[in-house]
Design a protein around this motif. Structure first.
Motif, PDB file in Angstrom:
ATOM      1  N   HIS A  69      -3.779   2.881  -0.646  1.00  0.00           N
ATOM      2  CA  HIS A  69      -2.434   2.335  -1.131  1.00  0.00           C
ATOM      3  C   HIS A  69      -2.111   1.260  -0.618  1.00  0.00           C
ATOM      4  O   HIS A  69      -2.503   0.900   0.610  1.00  0.00           O
ATOM      5  N   ASP A  70      -1.022   0.524  -1.145  1.00  0.00           N
ATOM      6  CA  ASP A  70      -0.478  -0.612  -0.504  1.00  0.00           C
ATOM      7  C   ASP A  70      -1.263  -1.776  -0.093  1.00  0.00           C
ATOM      8  O   ASP A  70      -1.280  -1.888   1.025  1.00  0.00           O
ATOM      9  N   LEU A  71      -2.203  -1.978  -1.179  1.00  0.00           N
ATOM     10  CA  LEU A  71      -3.220  -3.157  -0.952  1.00  0.00           C
ATOM     11  C   LEU A  71      -2.736  -4.397  -1.875  1.00  0.00           C
ATOM     12  O   LEU A  71      -2.153  -4.313  -2.887  1.00  0.00           O
ATOM     13  N   LEU A  72      -2.959  -5.677  -1.317  1.00  0.00           N
ATOM     14  CA  LEU A  72      -2.866  -6.854  -1.985  1.00  0.00           C
ATOM     15  C   LEU A  72      -4.334  -7.264  -2.225  1.00  0.00           C
ATOM     16  O   LEU A  72      -5.053  -7.692  -1.246  1.00  0.00           O
ATOM     17  N   VAL A  73      -4.603  -7.276  -3.651  1.00  0.00           N
ATOM     18  CA  VAL A  73      -6.037  -7.729  -4.076  1.00  0.00           C
ATOM     19  C   VAL A  73      -5.685  -9.100  -4.993  1.00  0.00           C
ATOM     20  O   VAL A  73      -5.404  -8.801  -6.110  1.00  0.00           O
ATOM     21  N   ALA A  74      -5.770 -10.299  -4.444  1.00  0.00           N
ATOM     22  CA  ALA A  74      -5.303 -11.593  -4.978  1.00  0.00           C
ATOM     23  C   ALA A  74      -6.436 -12.669  -4.976  1.00  0.00           C
ATOM     24  O   ALA A  74      -7.072 -12.783  -3.721  1.00  0.00           O
TER      25      ALA A  74
END
Length: 651
Positions: free
Chosen positions: A582-587
């Motif tokens: 949870h609470d990941l940034l994948v960008a």
């Protein structure tokens, strides 16, 4: 530099040379290398060692010491005022320095006032620090099979090298047929093994998912194979050790050139030479020590500011798998030990890390630069509890049985230390080549980062591995604040109300390719548990075999950023398989494979691009081109290190 010849009278010459030597307080490294006279002044700061030297000499370039232990004694004896004002350097001439016990460093070996104690090669020369025992006295014992033997006494080793090449311990065929598993071992298809000598030396190797188990046999009676305990029990926890992938370490299995067997009871080593080997003249080396260099301080007085540079560390073994505990692996080279393990999950706090050839604990400012780590039976380097501000930069790790580099551990002292001085933090692993490691324990990884704060793993080339390239984090969330709610009762483990030490790690600009060649359920870059502030960025991952990910934040991975990575020729470019993530940034990532999994919670997916027909955007090409070794370390790659093809357009 030799003193120029001068036209002076004989009686004046002695006065002149004496005054020069007495007045000389320091030399540059370059002039010291060429000097044939002693370095003098308030205290010696430069010493020399050579395998052809003598420990009764004075340690100059012309009269070097013979052993590293004698040079260490000399370095410790430098006047503290002199050592506090300049580096103390021990130069190693080329040749092999054979250790009979580990070279131990403690606070007496520390640099002072920001100056270092440096152990390095004489420029242009290639010293090797080894625990290898040379094996001679070979004689032919089986003309038909071309088996040779040498009497070796009480030799204990698990590896053998012939003319610089690792050779294979005697083993049977892959996936032998007809075996069935029982509660205590196996039923063999026939009684052949019952007649083999030394049954307790025989090992069964079993690959399953992300594990490669190895347990020794206790006895063989007719077709019943009983395995040694506690290895068999420990290896049967979780989903358990499966059928044999192969059987190893029996004289009766010697059948191919390049295979060897050590009969420990008889003190005899057997080998079938390869076609291009002349055993009468071959350099046959058996490693005998587990650790070559061990550096350890205390919390109150850490080992500080020691540098190793330009040295090859080779020929170390690891004998723990010989014991009744065998190799009951969990993941990434960690194994279960002990006999009081009724339930798999409750063994977790005591999983044991694979040791290494170089080990540091409670150490500050250790530097490993431009060394080679090869022909090793466990891991290459361990930065353990209390390692802070250290650097592993510009080294080559190759032909290592387990993990190349390990930073941080997984015990309570690592994830919830009682003293902040125990935290593993502010360490850097950069511009290293990590290739063809995990050659014996296929479940090991290229670079492992456990519970650490602000570890930087950058610009490394990691390739040709049976399992994961870089692994960061541990614990499956069970030691995070509040534990992992996906496991009822937190698997019976203590629930902490404070976070672990895992935070602010940087995994960036690495080039990882040709990994996951043997086992499953791993990735180019793999992560576990909450790691606030951790960033995985700028990495180029090419060709990951199997059915898993280029980028794989596994269970309870949280509060991380996975950005600006390029993933090429990978079945699943991103693998987020469960709601505990949870609470990941994948960008801003790029891939030529659109397939991914995202079963996590609060996952921010933004500006990720699936390219088609190999038409990579210019920005993706720049990321790939910037990955891997920094320019100053490009020479670490050999011609056989074929890097992946970068972008074909848009560069």
């Amino acid at each position: 530099m030799m003193v120029p010849r001068r036209r002076i009278v004989h009686q004046c010459w002695l006065v002149w040379i004496t005054s020069v030597l007495v007045g000389l307080t320091a030399l540059t490294a370059a002039s010291a290398v060429a000097s044939t006279g002693p370095v003098v002044g308030e205290g010696r700061t430069v010493f020399y060692v050579s395998p052809d030297g003598s420990d009764t000499d004075i340690g100059t370039s012309a009269k070097p010491f013979r052993t590293l232990e004698r040079a260490q004694q000399a370095a410790r004896s430098v006047d503290p005022h002199v050592a506090a004002a300049k580096d103390v350097t021990v130069f190693l001439y080329g040749g092999t320095y054979r250790l009979t016990r580990p070279l131990d460093f403690d606070p007496r070996d520390s640099g002072r006032n920001g100056h270092h104690v440096i152990w390095r090669n004489v420029p242009g020369q290639h010293p090797v620090v080894s625990s290898g025992r040379q094996i001679t006295g070979w004689h032919l014992v089986d003309q038909t099979k071309k088996i040779w033997a040498a009497d070796v006494g009480d030799l204990k080793t698990r590896q053998l090298y012939v003319d610089g090449r690792r050779v294979t311990r005697a083993r049977g065929p892959m996936n032998p047929q007809g075996f069935t598993k029982t509660s205590t071992g196996y039923i063999a298809p026939d009684a052949t093994m019952a007649s083999w000598r030394n049954p307790s030396d025989i090992e069964v190797v079993s690959r399953r998912e992300w594990k490669q188990f190895r347990c020794p046999v206790a006895s063989v009676k007719e077709t019943t194979i009983t395995m040694q305990q506690p290895c068999w029990h420990n290896a049967s926890l979780q989903f358990g050790m499966g059928l044999p992938s192969w059987i190893e370490n029996a004289y009766e299995l010697l059948d191919l050139p390049g295979e060897w067997y050590l009969d420990r009871q008889a003190g005899r080593l057997y080998y079938i030479p390869k076609a291009d080997e002349d055993i009468s003249t071959a350099d046959v080396v058996a490693p005998v020590l587990q650790t070559l260099v061990r550096g350890e301080g205390t919390l109150d007085e850490p080992l500080r500011d020691v540098r190793f540079e330009g040295i090859t560390f080779a020929h170390a073994t690891w004998l723990a798998p010989n014991t009744d505990e065998g190799y009951a692996v969990v993941q990434a080279g960690f194994r279960i030990v002990g006999s009081d393990n009724p339930v798999f999950n409750q063994t977790m706090p005591n999983w044991v890390q694979t040791p290494a050839a170089l080990v540091f604990q409670n150490a500050r400012g250790i530097e490993l630069r431009r060394n080679t780590f090869t022909h090793l039976g466990a891991a290459g380097v361990n930065l353990e509890t209390g390692s802070q501000g250290s650097q592993v930069v510009g080294n080559r790790f190759e032909d290592i049985s387990s993990t190349g580099i390990q930073v941080g551990g997984t015990m309570k002292v690592d994830h919830h230390p009682g003293d902040p001085r125990q935290i593993v933090k502010d360490n850097t692993v950069s511009s290293n080549v990590v290739a063809r490691v995990a050659v014996e324990n296929a479940d090991a990884v290229g670079i492992f980062v456990g519970y650490t704060t602000h570890t930087t793993v950058a610009h490394n080339e990691v390739f040709d591995l049976p399992y994961t390239g870089i692994s960061v984090g541990w614990g499956w969330g069970l030691f995070d604040a509040g534990g992992n709610p996906n496991y009822p009762g937190n698997n019976g483990l203590p629930v902490y109300d404070t976070p672990t030490t895992s935070r602010d790690n940087q995994i960036r600009d690495n080039r990882i390719f040709d990994v996951m060649k043997t086992l499953r359920d791993g990735a180019g870059i793999y992560a576990l548990s909450a790691q606030p502030g951790t960033q995985v960025s700028g990495n180029y991952i090419d060709h990951v075999a199997g059915n898993y990910g280029g980028l794989y934040p596994d269970e309870a991975s949280a509060y991380q950023e996975w950005t600006d990575n390029v993933v090429q020729d990978v079945p699943i470019w991103l693998h987020i398989w469960t709601s505990s993530i949870h609470d990941l940034l994948v960008a801003d990532n790029y891939t030529d494979q659109p397939f991914m999994r995202n079963n996590g919670r609060n996952i921010t997916m933004k500006n990720n691009t699936a390219v088609q027909n190999g038409e990579w955007p210019a920005r993706a090409c720049r990321i790939a081109a910037n990955s891997g070794l920094e320019p100053d370390y490009a020479d670490l790659l050999s011609p056989s290190d074929a890097a992946p093809e970068l972008c074909r357009s848009g560069a």
